[in-house]
Design a protein around this motif. Sequence first.
Motif, PDB file in Angstrom:
ATOM      1  N   ASP A 118       0.839  -1.202   0.000  1.00 42.20           N
ATOM      2  CA  ASP A 118       0.000   0.000   0.000  1.00 42.20           C
ATOM      3  C   ASP A 118       0.866   1.241   0.000  1.00 42.20           C
TER       4      ASP A 118
ATOM      5  N   LEU B 217     -10.022   6.381  -2.740  1.00 40.38           N
ATOM      6  CA  LEU B 217      -9.934   4.949  -2.446  1.00 40.38           C
ATOM      7  C   LEU B 217     -11.105   4.479  -1.597  1.00 40.38           C
TER       8      LEU B 217
ATOM      9  N   LEU C 284     -14.093   4.180  -3.898  1.00 36.57           N
ATOM     10  CA  LEU C 284     -13.980   2.981  -4.733  1.00 36.57           C
ATOM     11  C   LEU C 284     -14.293   1.724  -3.920  1.00 36.57           C
ATOM     12  N   ALA C 285     -13.876   1.697  -2.660  1.00 35.04           N
ATOM     13  CA  ALA C 285     -14.148   0.543  -1.797  1.00 35.04           C
ATOM     14  C   ALA C 285     -15.643   0.413  -1.535  1.00 35.04           C
TER      15      ALA C 285
ATOM     16  N   ARG D  86     -12.219  -0.147 -11.776  1.00 34.96           N
ATOM     17  CA  ARG D  86     -11.998   0.299 -10.395  1.00 34.96           C
ATOM     18  C   ARG D  86     -10.721  -0.318  -9.828  1.00 34.96           C
TER      19      ARG D  86
ATOM     20  N   GLN E 101      -7.646   1.677  -8.332  1.00 35.98           N
ATOM     21  CA  GLN E 101      -7.178   1.438  -6.970  1.00 35.98           C
ATOM     22  C   GLN E 101      -5.691   1.106  -6.953  1.00 35.98           C
TER      23      GLN E 101
END
Length: 303
Positions: free
Chosen positions: A37, A52, A55-56, A257, A261
């Motif tokens: 990450d 992020l 998107l999650a 996506r 990400q």
Amino acid sequence: MTSISTSTSAFYDRAKNDIGGLRSRAEALQAQLGSGDKLARSSDDPVAASRLRMLARTDKLSNIDESNAGRASADLTLADSALKTFADYITNAKVLANNAANGTLTDAQRASIGYEIEQIFGNMVNLANSRDSNGHALFGGESAGDAYQLNTVTGKPEYIGTLSAGDLALGDGQSISRGLTGRQILGTEPNDILTKLQKLAADLQTGVGDRQKMANDGISMLEGSLDQITTSQTLVGSRLNWIDLTTERRTNLGELRADEQTRIGATDLPSTIAELQQTMTVLEASQASFTKLSSLTLFSMLN
């Protein structure tokens, strides 16, 4: 003396800060390589962290839509299979009705054919009470129990399900009915397929009048019933195709996506490794320079 002391303190403070900053950066880069990450906390890049999170959330909603699509597809596939069996039963009943319409048969022989049609009627009632993927009535709408029952007094079939099968969300504002009700497939009593088939069986067995004509009338009725089932099969097929299209679109959006990400939040291994090596080199050089400079004194310089 005060000036020298202050300068010495400033030298050590600057060195400590510089080396500490390099160590912190090296540790951060090592953590990125270990976790994969890029962002350890939201404060590292608030805009990227917010994106992020969005998107999650979208992924979670997409998983729900995928689950709904799976259930709808399973129920519609079961309905499609049942409709094929309905068509087979009606076709068999039509063959029997054709036999009963033969002018050389006796009423006793037609009664025997009527008994066979009655067995088909019973099989169709059982089929109409099939279960969906959750164990509920496949053709009973949103009812948990049976879709049909036989009236305890008249013996005639009665639909006891709900008026609609219920919709399931597929995402992006799209939804689909997970199935068809018995009334949508078989019609509304007393003119539904089950009732008419039961009547044909009874007419051939115990009917008063021209049983050959009853058989001919039954043939026309069964042809119309077969058309009705075919229409339902077409509807189910179109819904299954629509689920396939929405599933394909959801998969494509999910891949987009995932790419975003990765681009925003995942560690770029080649560049991170290169930066870590550079940082470690600078850190080692800084530590070596500090050690050498801190060991020097005015007398050593004079010598």
